[in-house]
Design a protein around this motif. Sequence first.
Motif, PDB file in Angstrom:
ATOM      1  N   SER A  96      -6.972  11.689 -12.207  1.00 17.02           N
ATOM      2  CA  SER A  96      -6.862  10.415 -12.916  1.00 17.02           C
ATOM      3  C   SER A  96      -8.243  10.010 -13.435  1.00 17.02           C
ATOM      4  N   LEU A  97      -8.321   9.660 -14.705  1.00 12.23           N
ATOM      5  CA  LEU A  97      -9.607   9.558 -15.377  1.00 12.23           C
ATOM      6  C   LEU A  97     -10.502   8.453 -14.831  1.00 12.23           C
ATOM      7  N   GLU A  98      -9.937   7.346 -14.358  1.00 13.89           N
ATOM      8  CA  GLU A  98     -10.793   6.286 -13.841  1.00 13.89           C
ATOM      9  C   GLU A  98     -11.491   6.719 -12.551  1.00 13.89           C
ATOM     10  N   SER A  99     -10.816   7.515 -11.724  1.00 15.47           N
ATOM     11  CA  SER A  99     -11.457   7.999 -10.502  1.00 15.47           C
ATOM     12  C   SER A  99     -12.338   9.217 -10.785  1.00 15.47           C
ATOM     13  N   TYR A 100     -11.960  10.039 -11.783  1.00 16.60           N
ATOM     14  CA  TYR A 100     -12.810  11.176 -12.145  1.00 16.60           C
ATOM     15  C   TYR A 100     -14.172  10.700 -12.649  1.00 16.60           C
ATOM     16  N   TRP A 101     -14.162   9.790 -13.643  1.00  8.49           N
ATOM     17  CA  TRP A 101     -15.427   9.341 -14.209  1.00  8.49           C
ATOM     18  C   TRP A 101     -16.229   8.523 -13.197  1.00  8.49           C
ATOM     19  N   ALA A 102     -15.557   7.738 -12.347  1.00  7.93           N
ATOM     20  CA  ALA A 102     -16.275   6.982 -11.318  1.00  7.93           C
ATOM     21  C   ALA A 102     -16.981   7.930 -10.362  1.00  7.93           C
ATOM     22  N   SER A 103     -16.320   9.031  -9.999  1.00  5.64           N
ATOM     23  CA  SER A 103     -16.918  10.008  -9.097  1.00  5.64           C
ATOM     24  C   SER A 103     -18.085  10.726  -9.774  1.00  5.64           C
ATOM     25  N   VAL A 104     -17.918  11.097 -11.036  1.00  3.67           N
ATOM     26  CA  VAL A 104     -18.997  11.758 -11.772  1.00  3.67           C
ATOM     27  C   VAL A 104     -20.204  10.839 -11.903  1.00  3.67           C
ATOM     28  N   LEU A 105     -19.962   9.569 -12.233  1.00  2.00           N
ATOM     29  CA  LEU A 105     -21.063   8.619 -12.383  1.00  2.00           C
ATOM     30  C   LEU A 105     -21.782   8.386 -11.051  1.00  2.00           C
TER      31      LEU A 105
ATOM     32  N   ILE B 254     -22.040  -5.683  -4.993  1.00  2.00           N
ATOM     33  CA  ILE B 254     -22.040  -5.971  -3.557  1.00  2.00           C
ATOM     34  C   ILE B 254     -20.704  -5.523  -2.971  1.00  2.00           C
ATOM     35  N   GLY B 255     -20.754  -4.996  -1.766  1.00  2.00           N
ATOM     36  CA  GLY B 255     -19.525  -4.588  -1.104  1.00  2.00           C
ATOM     37  C   GLY B 255     -19.631  -3.194  -0.518  1.00  2.00           C
ATOM     38  N   GLU B 256     -18.491  -2.712  -0.044  1.00  2.00           N
ATOM     39  CA  GLU B 256     -18.423  -1.391   0.564  1.00  2.00           C
ATOM     40  C   GLU B 256     -17.412  -0.537  -0.188  1.00  2.00           C
ATOM     41  N   GLY B 257     -17.209   0.668   0.319  1.00  2.00           N
ATOM     42  CA  GLY B 257     -16.260   1.572  -0.306  1.00  2.00           C
ATOM     43  C   GLY B 257     -16.874   2.310  -1.482  1.00  2.00           C
ATOM     44  N   ARG B 258     -16.030   2.890  -2.299  1.00  2.00           N
ATOM     45  CA  ARG B 258     -16.511   3.649  -3.445  1.00  2.00           C
ATOM     46  C   ARG B 258     -16.845   2.723  -4.618  1.00  2.00           C
ATOM     47  N   TRP B 259     -17.809   3.155  -5.385  1.00  2.00           N
ATOM     48  CA  TRP B 259     -18.223   2.385  -6.546  1.00  2.00           C
ATOM     49  C   TRP B 259     -17.246   2.616  -7.695  1.00  2.00           C
ATOM     50  N   GLN B 260     -16.713   1.542  -8.244  1.00  2.00           N
ATOM     51  CA  GLN B 260     -15.846   1.622  -9.412  1.00  2.00           C
ATOM     52  C   GLN B 260     -16.522   0.845 -10.540  1.00  2.00           C
TER      53      GLN B 260
END
Length: 333
Positions: free
Chosen positions: A154-163, A261-267
Amino acid sequence: MILQFPLNRPPRVARVRRAGKAMNVFLHIGAHRCATTSFQEYLRQNVDELDEHNIGFWGPRRTRAGLFNGILPGPAASTGRNPQRRAVGRVQMNLTQSIGLGLDHLLVTDENMMGTMRENLRTGTLYGGVGERMARFAAAFAGHVTDVVVNIRSLESYWASVLSYGVARGHRIPSAKMLEHLAYNQRSWRDVLTDVACAVPDVRIWAMPFETYGSRPEAQLTAIIGQQMPRTNARIRLNATPQLDALRHQLQSKVAAALPIGEGRWQPFDDTQIAALRETYADDLMWLTAGGDGLAQLKQDPEKTGQGMNPARTDLTRGTPHDDQTERVAGAG
């Protein structure tokens, strides 16, 4: 001098091949950020079980140790020799070696065959040069390739992971303009798969969603090979997307302050951009489910049960084979 390459498996006495039995060659070309590194580690950890199934594999430890040098153009010392011809010779020599071992299947897995994440970030698009690259790899394998396997996500998670991966290695925090470009870029996995199909004709092209296979390497290998694969060492996770806390610790304070600010993965995308990216990915999956124009097929989960009376058709060839039902009305009786 004959170049020697490290094997992914311990040396064994070559087995006698069954007469007329050809070796299937699968090119697993990525994509990045789709658990490819974990999948390759699963293969390495289960080399003995793969040997029992007559399955061999070449991973990055082999392909990046000189085997693929020269297949793609690039800077090289002037020696008067043709680096591409030498690369083809190395690949053919290693293929002959695998055939001599009596393998039924050979899985070649290296996500850099598609391109690089750095290039994707630089151009702001999905693997723009994949067609030319795959044409060169197909030429090196000289007609031995039977299947090409591509992981999609899914492109929103792919690009978020690449970034996230890029920022952790020194890339800038993406600007609002860049995020907008990525969110509404017209190039999607459908274009990537179409380029691969054109570059490697007469070969089966399989799309395997990260959402289905990312955490289940044994299911992915089962779907690729068509045999039940071991679950041993199937839950090793490598090269995962860094969490926000980990990113802040890796970055300079000025750069880290730009992260939310926050935790988890960056979106990094906003809700509207996420919706646009998800819609594009849904269109890609719909295209694949409908047969991918006869160019690519969606690999179904081998652990799922049947799809009922009307299963999705994933084996369509070019054209529209459906009967014309225009203006037909069911009978009254």
